[in-house]
Every structure is written in structure tokens, then in C-alpha cells.
Design a protein around this motif. Structure first.
Motif: not given
Length: 170
Positions: A99, A133, A135, A137, A160-163, A165-166
Motif C-alpha cells: 500500500d 500506477e 494511486i 491516498y 490508500r484509497v481506490n480511485l 478510474d485509474a
């Protein structure tokens, strides 16, 4: 919770310029108290600036010596955070975890506007890691109430947070 991002980082850049303006000639023999003495918890720094100082140091982690960025980041960890993550040697191992490893030597950084809730601030961050990547936070900071850090913003934790649309460009 929605965190709008800003394109202006002038106040963060002021503090970061001090970090990046230092020469590699500085010795690792210097202590935490003498290395970057102007970059220590202080009420003058707002939450977004504290996060900027830490993330820019991690982005150049090994300058002026190995793990200098991690050391500076640890300096801005709150006393409560240090109880769980310290001492420095233990704190440094956090950056071996999947992470947090991307924070080290990331290629780019975007810091969002802080969301304040009383004496707590939530600051969103998006980085592009060294492996390209995207990413996210979320930093949680608190305004300290006791000496020697009274009224200074310090980091209590980072998630750590999910975005959404990566693949989306910053």
C-alpha cells in the motif's frame, strides 16, 4: 465524500523548495534535529502544506542520503501515530508494504483541498508511482494540543484509497 483538487500549489511549493534546494553534500551524520530544521511541525504549516512536505520528501526519498524522505515524513507523524508506528526503524518498514511502497520515488503528485472537521483535516492525494500506477491516498491530520507541537498539524494516518478510474489522466 468528494474532494475537489486544485491546480495551485504555490504555498506547498514554498516549503518543498527548501527540501529540493539542499545539496547532496549534506551528511547523514546530521541528526533529525539538524537535518532540514526549518521543516519541522510548526503552526505556520497548513494541512495541505504538511502533506506536501511529506510527499515531496518521499518522492525524493534518498536525497540527500538514503531514506532521508522517510525520516522527514516520520518527523511530521503525530505523537499518537508514533506510538503505533515508531521508532523510525519500524516506521521505515511501512514503505515495504504494497500500500505504501508506491509513495517512494513517485513520479508526480497532486494534492487536493483539505476537508476540515474541527481539529481534524482529511487531505486527498493522487500520485503516479515509479511504475506509472495512478494511486490515491487520504491523509488524516490533527491539530496538536500539547507542547512541543501545540497548534501544529501532524499526520495521524494515511490510507490508500481506490480511485474511480485509474486510467484517467491527472
Amino acid at each position: 465524500m468528494h474532494f475537489p483538487f486544485t491546480d495551485t500549489f504555490s504555498h506547498i511549493l514554498r516549503a518543498a523548495a527548501v527540501v529540493f534546494g539542499l545539496t547532496a553534500a549534506m551528511s547523514h551524520a546530521q541528526t533529525n534535529d539538524t537535518l532540514f530544521p526549518e521543516l519541522a511541525p510548526d503552526p505556520v504549516y497548513q494541512p495541505q502544506e504538511v502533506v506536501g512536505i511529506q510527499m515531496r520528501a518521499l518522492g525524493r526519498n534518498d536525497s540527500p542520503y538514503e531514506n532521508a524522505g522517510i525520516e522527514l515524513t516520520f518527523r511530521f507523524a503525530s505523537p499518537a501515530n508514533k506510538i503505533n508506528t515508531g521508532p523510525l526503524e519500524k516506521f521505515a518498514t511501512l514503505f515495504d508494504l504494497v500500500d505504501y511502497a508506491p509513495m517512494i520515488n513517485h513520479r508526480s503528485l497532486e494534492i487536493g483541498e483539505p476537508q476540515l472537521q474541527n481539529e481534524t483535516a482529511f487531505v486527498p492525494v493522487i500520485i503516479i508511482s515509479g511504475s506509472d500506477e495512478r494511486i490515491g491516498y487520504l491523509f488524516r491530520l490533527s491539530k496538536q494540543s500539547e507542547s512541543p507541537f501545540e497548534d501544529a498539524w501532524m499526520t495521524d494516518g494515511v490510507s490508500r484509497v481506490n480511485l474511480p478510474d485509474a486510467t484517467q489522466a491527472m
